[in-house]
Scaffold this motif. Structure first.
Motif, PDB file in Angstrom:
ATOM      1  N   VAL A 141       0.961  -0.870   0.070  1.00 45.99           N
ATOM      2  CA  VAL A 141      -0.427   0.166   0.392  1.00 45.99           C
ATOM      3  C   VAL A 141       0.925   1.195   0.373  1.00 45.99           C
ATOM      4  O   VAL A 141       0.811   2.202  -0.968  1.00 45.99           O
ATOM      5  N   ASP A 142       1.880   1.118   0.858  1.00 44.41           N
ATOM      6  CA  ASP A 142       2.886   2.673   0.752  1.00 44.41           C
ATOM      7  C   ASP A 142       3.806   2.544  -0.769  1.00 44.41           C
ATOM      8  O   ASP A 142       3.769   3.960  -0.600  1.00 44.41           O
ATOM      9  N   ALA A 143       3.700   1.799  -1.443  1.00 46.92           N
ATOM     10  CA  ALA A 143       4.161   2.036  -2.294  1.00 46.92           C
ATOM     11  C   ALA A 143       3.992   2.667  -3.813  1.00 46.92           C
ATOM     12  O   ALA A 143       4.272   3.128  -4.060  1.00 46.92           O
ATOM     13  N   LEU A 144       2.400   1.617  -2.978  1.00 53.00           N
ATOM     14  CA  LEU A 144       1.727   2.438  -4.573  1.00 53.00           C
ATOM     15  C   LEU A 144       1.146   4.157  -4.191  1.00 53.00           C
ATOM     16  O   LEU A 144       1.232   4.933  -5.144  1.00 53.00           O
ATOM     17  N   PHE A 145       0.950   4.195  -3.042  1.00 51.80           N
ATOM     18  CA  PHE A 145       0.548   5.429  -2.777  1.00 51.80           C
ATOM     19  C   PHE A 145       1.710   6.446  -2.915  1.00 51.80           C
ATOM     20  O   PHE A 145       1.442   7.909  -2.736  1.00 51.80           O
ATOM     21  N   GLU A 146       3.165   5.955  -1.810  1.00 54.28           N
ATOM     22  CA  GLU A 146       4.132   6.961  -2.371  1.00 54.28           C
ATOM     23  C   GLU A 146       4.958   6.950  -4.358  1.00 54.28           C
ATOM     24  O   GLU A 146       4.694   8.122  -4.670  1.00 54.28           O
ATOM     25  N   ALA A 147       4.567   5.892  -4.362  1.00 57.39           N
ATOM     26  CA  ALA A 147       4.459   6.935  -6.467  1.00 57.39           C
ATOM     27  C   ALA A 147       3.277   7.826  -6.951  1.00 57.39           C
ATOM     28  O   ALA A 147       3.880   8.761  -7.857  1.00 57.39           O
ATOM     29  N   ALA A 148       2.613   7.385  -6.238  1.00 55.79           N
ATOM     30  CA  ALA A 148       1.132   8.022  -7.440  1.00 55.79           C
ATOM     31  C   ALA A 148       1.434   9.620  -5.936  1.00 55.79           C
ATOM     32  O   ALA A 148       1.705  10.335  -7.300  1.00 55.79           O
ATOM     33  N   ALA A 149       1.869   9.203  -5.393  1.00 55.90           N
ATOM     34  CA  ALA A 149       2.248  10.884  -4.803  1.00 55.90           C
ATOM     35  C   ALA A 149       3.080  11.567  -5.666  1.00 55.90           C
ATOM     36  O   ALA A 149       3.093  12.813  -5.759  1.00 55.90           O
ATOM     37  N   LYS A 150       4.553  10.718  -6.087  1.00 53.90           N
ATOM     38  CA  LYS A 150       5.375  11.571  -6.575  1.00 53.90           C
ATOM     39  C   LYS A 150       4.750  11.887  -8.007  1.00 53.90           C
ATOM     40  O   LYS A 150       5.255  13.087  -9.021  1.00 53.90           O
ATOM     41  N   ARG A 151       3.682  11.359  -8.869  1.00 53.79           N
ATOM     42  CA  ARG A 151       2.751  11.298  -9.977  1.00 53.79           C
ATOM     43  C   ARG A 151       1.738  12.571  -9.914  1.00 53.79           C
ATOM     44  O   ARG A 151       1.002  12.878 -11.181  1.00 53.79           O
ATOM     45  N   ASN A 152       1.638  13.338  -8.573  1.00 50.74           N
ATOM     46  CA  ASN A 152       0.715  13.388  -8.032  1.00 50.74           C
ATOM     47  C   ASN A 152      -0.732  13.349  -8.732  1.00 50.74           C
ATOM     48  O   ASN A 152      -1.802  13.852  -9.246  1.00 50.74           O
ATOM     49  N   MET A 153      -0.984  11.737  -8.543  1.00 54.36           N
ATOM     50  CA  MET A 153      -2.011  11.200  -9.416  1.00 54.36           C
ATOM     51  C   MET A 153      -3.797  10.815  -8.156  1.00 54.36           C
ATOM     52  O   MET A 153      -2.925  10.613  -7.306  1.00 54.36           O
ATOM     53  N   ARG A 154      -4.025  11.274  -8.325  1.00 50.89           N
ATOM     54  CA  ARG A 154      -5.947  10.679  -7.127  1.00 50.89           C
ATOM     55  C   ARG A 154      -5.530   9.441  -7.548  1.00 50.89           C
ATOM     56  O   ARG A 154      -6.303   8.630  -8.479  1.00 50.89           O
ATOM     57  N   VAL A 155      -5.522   8.311  -6.517  1.00 53.99           N
ATOM     58  CA  VAL A 155      -5.215   6.919  -6.739  1.00 53.99           C
ATOM     59  C   VAL A 155      -6.473   6.697  -4.954  1.00 53.99           C
ATOM     60  O   VAL A 155      -5.987   6.982  -3.966  1.00 53.99           O
ATOM     61  N   PHE A 156      -6.943   5.248  -5.241  1.00 59.29           N
ATOM     62  CA  PHE A 156      -8.036   4.822  -4.289  1.00 59.29           C
ATOM     63  C   PHE A 156      -6.865   3.719  -4.163  1.00 59.29           C
ATOM     64  O   PHE A 156      -7.242   2.911  -4.557  1.00 59.29           O
TER      65      PHE A 156
END
Length: 427
Positions: A141-156
């Protein structure tokens, strides 16, 4: 920051095309989107907006179609590496392919690698928002949210919880499912563009005790979404009823443990009983259609027409990696094909709606899936002549829907000229 005017063709919905038809959308041949600080500030005719904002920077995309970024409402990012695995039905497919791959996500470095790869693949296909299952490992979970934050993506996303009928390396317990999920929720929910989703995989892999623990967590955090699977295959339903002999039906295994509600996302929902349909509609839950997965694994034909006309909220998804493509264009095409098999050809406006505003509605987020003032500037430029085969068909089009439909049916990542996330070019 200087505001930017993006010029191109536009399609804007003012109503749901499942009820209003193609008239629910407006086609602007020479349109413009004014973007500032990651948000859509204004949308309209190019000539008007250029006159009103003479100092704005201009990006002219010619005849390319500017659309909201696609929204994938149900996916499994840990299955990226084993997408398109041959020849199994659901339960054997999980045991043969999915579970061995998910065990690898106990390694934080591997989880990070796959999360980064997955999100880059999505962006290349024009998907700017995803709702994903992770694995039982909090690091996934941390890995996906961290990768999304780098790209500023909206992720659930959320930790997938299982405490039975899975390999020991993928099982937790009722209490650890609650504790881990709560810790992740506290760490990520509403931080930046992240939303935590409470995630029991499905009833066969959770004991009643674990389902109740997650139901309790959802009751404590009702603003969160909850995602799971429902009535995907007939043999799966038989298995569920054998594990829950007192349940009235599959949905009751969730309802009895506090896991039925408006913020619930129920993937597949193919073989529903009348009671299940009635209760899902009564609470306003989201049903997520996963067409490439349903055909690839041989699950059945989703009743899009019956459910939408009854007023259900329906989103669209790839269901990577049970789904055989990362592309929401391919998901739209498969939804059309399944509709044909059920006797109802979905209009291109309905398909586009499902992949944008429809999925946003299922995810309860009106800041995405739309090109309107105040929405996030997550959008894409689509080439309606991306291959020779598509181009020769598009030249015969009499309107925008005829021009778009060949791209829906035959398009892939080559059709996505550029993806913007919060106003910035991705990749």
């Amino acid at each position: 920051m200087t505001a930017t005017l993006h010029l191109g063709q536009l399609i804007q919905f003012n109503a749901n095309p499942f009820f209003e038809g193609a008239n629910a959308a407006k086609h602007v041949i020479e349109g413009a989107i004014l973007v500032d600080n990651g948000m859509v500030e204004q949308v309209g005719e190019a000539q008007t907006l250029r006159a009103e904002h003479p100092d704005a920077a201009v990006q002219d995309h010619g005849t390319h179609l500017l659309l909201p970024g696609f929204i994938d409402a149900h996916a499994h990012y840990p299955q990226t590496g084993m997408i398109a695995s041959w020849g199994k039905r659901l339960i054997d497919w999980l045991n043969s392919y999915t579970f061995p791959e998910e065990i690898r996500f106990q390694d934080p470095a591997y989880a990070k690698e796959m999360a980064e790869r997955y999100l880059d693949i999505l962006l290349a296909h024009g998907t700017t928002t995803v709702c994903s299952f992770c694995t039982i490992h909090p690091t996934s979970v941390d890995a996906l949210f961290e990768a999304a934050a780098k790209r500023n993506m909206r992720v659930f996303a959320g930790k997938t919880c299982m405490d039975r009928n899975a390999p020991d390396a993928l099982k937790d317990m009722a209490q650890t499912a609650y504790d881990d999920s709560k810790a992740l929720l506290d760490r990520w929910h509403r931080k930046g563009r992240a939303s935590y989703v409470i995630t029991p995989r499905f009833s066969p892999t959770s004991t009643p005790e674990q389902l109740s623990a997650l139901g309790q967590l959802w009751a404590e955090h009702p603003d969160c979404l909850m995602q799971t699977h429902l009535s995907e295959q007939v043999d799966e339903i038989d298995w569920v009823l054998s594990l829950f002999p007192k349940a009235r039906d599959y949905l009751d295994t969730y309802e009895a443990h506090g896991l039925l509600g408006r913020n619930g996302l129920y993937g597949h929902a193919i073989h529903l009983t009348d009671r299940e349909r009635s209760r899902l509609k009564e609470v306003g839950a989201g049903l997520i259609h996963c067409p490439t997965s349903n055909t690839f694994i041989g699950s059945g034909l989703f009743d899009m027409d019956g459910l939408t006309q009854a007023g259900h909220t329906v989103g669209l998804a790839t269901d990577t990696g049970g789904g055989s493509s990362f592309s929401m264009l391919r998901s739209m095409a498969a939804a059309y094909e399944i509709g044909q098999l059920r006797g109802r050809a979905l209009h291109p406006s309905e398909l586009l709606w499902l992949a944008t505003e429809g999925s946003a509605a299922a995810l309860r987020d009106d800041s995405i899936g739309r090109l309107v003032p105040g929405a996030a500037a997550d959008f894409i430029a689509v080439d309606l002549a991306s291959t020779p085969a598509i181009a020769q068909r598009a030249t015969r089009a009499d309107d925008i829907w005829e021009a778009l439909f060949p791209t829906i049916m035959m398009g892939d990542d080559r059709a996505i000229v550029q993806t913007w996330v919060a106003g910035s070019p991705a990749l």
